[in-house]
Design a protein around this motif. Structure first.
Motif, PDB file in Angstrom:
ATOM      1  N   SER A 296       0.866  -1.177   0.000  1.00 14.40           N
ATOM      2  CA  SER A 296       0.000   0.000   0.000  1.00 14.40           C
ATOM      3  C   SER A 296       0.902   1.225   0.000  1.00 14.40           C
ATOM      4  CB  SER A 296      -0.883   0.010   1.248  1.00 14.40           C
ATOM      5  OG  SER A 296      -1.877  -0.974   1.148  1.00 14.40           O
ATOM      6  N   LEU A 297       0.542   2.204  -0.789  1.00 14.83           N
ATOM      7  CA  LEU A 297       1.322   3.433  -0.853  1.00 14.83           C
ATOM      8  C   LEU A 297       0.776   4.482   0.111  1.00 14.83           C
ATOM      9  CD1 LEU A 297       1.830   3.559  -4.710  1.00 14.83           C
ATOM     10  CD2 LEU A 297       3.353   2.617  -2.963  1.00 14.83           C
ATOM     11  N   ALA A 298      -0.522   4.422   0.364  1.00 13.60           N
ATOM     12  CA  ALA A 298      -1.113   5.320   1.351  1.00 13.60           C
ATOM     13  C   ALA A 298      -0.526   4.992   2.712  1.00 13.60           C
ATOM     14  CB  ALA A 298      -2.623   5.149   1.375  1.00 13.60           C
ATOM     15  N   GLY A 299      -0.238   6.011   3.472  1.00 14.24           N
ATOM     16  CA  GLY A 299       0.348   5.802   4.788  1.00 14.24           C
ATOM     17  C   GLY A 299       1.856   5.934   4.789  1.00 14.24           C
ATOM     18  N   GLN A 300       2.450   6.065   3.605  1.00 15.76           N
ATOM     19  CA  GLN A 300       3.890   6.275   3.511  1.00 15.76           C
ATOM     20  C   GLN A 300       4.149   7.759   3.268  1.00 15.76           C
ATOM     21  OE1 GLN A 300       6.131   3.546   1.082  1.00 15.76           O
ATOM     22  NE2 GLN A 300       4.438   2.090   1.060  1.00 15.76           N
ATOM     23  N   THR A 301       5.326   8.201   3.647  1.00 14.32           N
ATOM     24  CA  THR A 301       5.646   9.616   3.443  1.00 14.32           C
ATOM     25  C   THR A 301       5.964   9.882   1.975  1.00 14.32           C
ATOM     26  OG1 THR A 301       8.021   9.346   3.795  1.00 14.32           O
ATOM     27  CG2 THR A 301       6.647   9.748   5.757  1.00 14.32           C
ATOM     28  N   PRO A 302       5.722  11.100   1.519  1.00 10.83           N
ATOM     29  CA  PRO A 302       6.079  11.439   0.146  1.00 10.83           C
ATOM     30  C   PRO A 302       7.564  11.190  -0.145  1.00 10.83           C
ATOM     31  CG  PRO A 302       4.667  13.126   1.045  1.00 10.83           C
ATOM     32  CD  PRO A 302       5.019  12.200   2.178  1.00 10.83           C
ATOM     33  N   ALA A 303       8.442  11.484   0.818  1.00  9.72           N
ATOM     34  CA  ALA A 303       9.884  11.282   0.598  1.00  9.72           C
ATOM     35  C   ALA A 303      10.204   9.812   0.390  1.00  9.72           C
ATOM     36  CB  ALA A 303      10.679  11.850   1.769  1.00  9.72           C
ATOM     37  N   ALA A 304       9.575   8.935   1.157  1.00  7.13           N
ATOM     38  CA  ALA A 304       9.827   7.499   1.012  1.00  7.13           C
ATOM     39  C   ALA A 304       9.326   6.995  -0.340  1.00  7.13           C
ATOM     40  CB  ALA A 304       9.156   6.726   2.147  1.00  7.13           C
ATOM     41  N   ILE A 305       8.145   7.433  -0.734  1.00  8.89           N
ATOM     42  CA  ILE A 305       7.600   7.006  -2.027  1.00  8.89           C
ATOM     43  C   ILE A 305       8.465   7.538  -3.164  1.00  8.89           C
ATOM     44  CG2 ILE A 305       5.623   7.215  -3.591  1.00  8.89           C
ATOM     45  CD1 ILE A 305       3.869   7.379  -1.028  1.00  8.89           C
ATOM     46  N   TYR A 306       8.851   8.807  -3.080  1.00 10.85           N
ATOM     47  CA  TYR A 306       9.687   9.406  -4.123  1.00 10.85           C
ATOM     48  C   TYR A 306      11.001   8.643  -4.260  1.00 10.85           C
ATOM     49  CZ  TYR A 306      12.428  12.668  -6.830  1.00 10.85           C
ATOM     50  OH  TYR A 306      13.213  13.214  -7.801  1.00 10.85           O
ATOM     51  N   LYS A 307      11.629   8.307  -3.137  1.00 10.08           N
ATOM     52  CA  LYS A 307      12.903   7.601  -3.185  1.00 10.08           C
ATOM     53  C   LYS A 307      12.761   6.260  -3.902  1.00 10.08           C
ATOM     54  CE  LYS A 307      16.657   5.422  -0.749  1.00 10.08           C
ATOM     55  NZ  LYS A 307      16.978   4.613  -1.906  1.00 10.08           N
ATOM     56  N   GLN A 308      11.721   5.508  -3.557  1.00  5.85           N
ATOM     57  CA  GLN A 308      11.525   4.202  -4.202  1.00  5.85           C
ATOM     58  C   GLN A 308      11.276   4.372  -5.697  1.00  5.85           C
ATOM     59  OE1 GLN A 308      12.272   1.492  -2.518  1.00  5.85           O
ATOM     60  NE2 GLN A 308      12.612   2.881  -0.805  1.00  5.85           N
ATOM     61  N   LEU A 309      10.434   5.328  -6.061  1.00  8.75           N
ATOM     62  CA  LEU A 309      10.164   5.572  -7.484  1.00  8.75           C
ATOM     63  C   LEU A 309      11.433   5.996  -8.217  1.00  8.75           C
ATOM     64  CD1 LEU A 309       6.738   7.454  -7.255  1.00  8.75           C
ATOM     65  CD2 LEU A 309       7.130   5.094  -8.011  1.00  8.75           C
ATOM     66  N   HIS A 310      12.190   6.881  -7.588  1.00  9.47           N
ATOM     67  CA  HIS A 310      13.442   7.341  -8.191  1.00  9.47           C
ATOM     68  C   HIS A 310      14.416   6.174  -8.380  1.00  9.47           C
ATOM     69  CE1 HIS A 310      17.326   9.430  -8.505  1.00  9.47           C
ATOM     70  NE2 HIS A 310      16.603  10.348  -9.135  1.00  9.47           N
ATOM     71  N   ASP A 311      14.491   5.293  -7.380  1.00 10.15           N
ATOM     72  CA  ASP A 311      15.378   4.135  -7.482  1.00 10.15           C
ATOM     73  C   ASP A 311      14.955   3.213  -8.624  1.00 10.15           C
ATOM     74  OD1 ASP A 311      16.885   5.107  -5.398  1.00 10.15           O
ATOM     75  OD2 ASP A 311      16.227   3.597  -3.947  1.00 10.15           O
ATOM     76  N   TYR A 312      13.653   3.020  -8.815  1.00 11.35           N
ATOM     77  CA  TYR A 312      13.187   2.213  -9.953  1.00 11.35           C
ATOM     78  C   TYR A 312      13.548   2.899 -11.265  1.00 11.35           C
ATOM     79  CZ  TYR A 312      10.288  -0.894  -7.061  1.00 11.35           C
ATOM     80  OH  TYR A 312       9.836  -1.815  -6.155  1.00 11.35           O
ATOM     81  N   ARG A 313      13.375   4.216 -11.307  1.00  9.87           N
ATOM     82  CA  ARG A 313      13.634   4.952 -12.548  1.00  9.87           C
ATOM     83  C   ARG A 313      15.111   4.911 -12.939  1.00  9.87           C
ATOM     84  NH1 ARG A 313      14.472   9.669 -15.236  1.00  9.87           N
ATOM     85  NH2 ARG A 313      12.906  10.209 -16.775  1.00  9.87           N
ATOM     86  N   THR A 314      16.000   4.984 -11.955  1.00  9.72           N
ATOM     87  CA  THR A 314      17.437   5.009 -12.254  1.00  9.72           C
ATOM     88  C   THR A 314      18.050   3.615 -12.372  1.00  9.72           C
ATOM     89  OG1 THR A 314      18.045   5.067  -9.909  1.00  9.72           O
ATOM     90  CG2 THR A 314      17.743   7.202 -11.026  1.00  9.72           C
ATOM     91  N   GLY A 315      17.302   2.592 -11.974  1.00  8.10           N
ATOM     92  CA  GLY A 315      17.836   1.240 -12.024  1.00  8.10           C
ATOM     93  C   GLY A 315      18.522   0.817 -10.740  1.00  8.10           C
ATOM     94  N   ALA A 316      18.545   1.691  -9.737  1.00  9.26           N
ATOM     95  CA  ALA A 316      19.133   1.323  -8.446  1.00  9.26           C
ATOM     96  C   ALA A 316      18.312   0.215  -7.788  1.00  9.26           C
ATOM     97  CB  ALA A 316      19.203   2.541  -7.521  1.00  9.26           C
ATOM     98  N   ARG A 317      17.042   0.154  -8.138  1.00  4.14           N
ATOM     99  CA  ARG A 317      16.154  -0.916  -7.687  1.00  4.14           C
ATOM    100  C   ARG A 317      15.436  -1.425  -8.926  1.00  4.14           C
ATOM    101  NH1 ARG A 317      11.418  -0.440  -3.063  1.00  4.14           N
ATOM    102  NH2 ARG A 317      10.947  -2.656  -3.050  1.00  4.14           N
TER     103      ARG A 317
END
Length: 116
Positions: free
Chosen positions: A38-59
């Motif tokens: 679930s994405l609700a209940g997470q902070t914007p910074a945490a969600i942004y970091k995960q999305l950014h990591d997927y976008r850059t290939g770090a994850r």
């Protein structure tokens, strides 16, 4: 990251989420299955970091990586801001229909007793 999130538009994030996120992560970011977070209940910074990591290939994830790589950097912030707004409604223990970890519940109870 905080400056990027500061300029994010949650309304735009809602549009992106409706088109790309709702299928797996549920309406308003509340997943119907424990396999998908679930994405609700997470902070914007945490969600942004995960999305950014997927976008850059770090994850890397077979479904998430190609979806996120289609989004622009500001879009990541918009989505993070949107789901971050959902936090208030879904952040409490047990509000997502999942049982809380008993160890965490005891820790919270102990903390509450100590702090009065």
């Amino acid at each position: 990251v905080l400056a990027i999130l500061d300029e994010a538009r949650p309304e735009r994030g809602a549009q992106i989420a409706a088109a790309t996120c709702v299928t797996c992560h549920g309406e308003n970011g509340v997943s119907a299955t424990p396999e998908l977070p679930s994405l609700a209940g997470q902070t914007p910074a945490a969600i942004y970091k995960q999305l950014h990591d997927y976008r850059t290939g770090a994850r890397v994830h077979p479904q998430m990586t190609p979806v996120v790589q289609q989004l622009m950097i500001p879009d990541l912030a918009h989505v993070a801001a949107y789901f971050g707004r959902q936090s208030g409604a879904y952040a409490g223990l047990g509000r997502r229909g999942q049982a809380a970890d008993p160890h965490i519940e005891r820790m919270i109870e102990s903390f509450a007793l100590l702090t009065g």
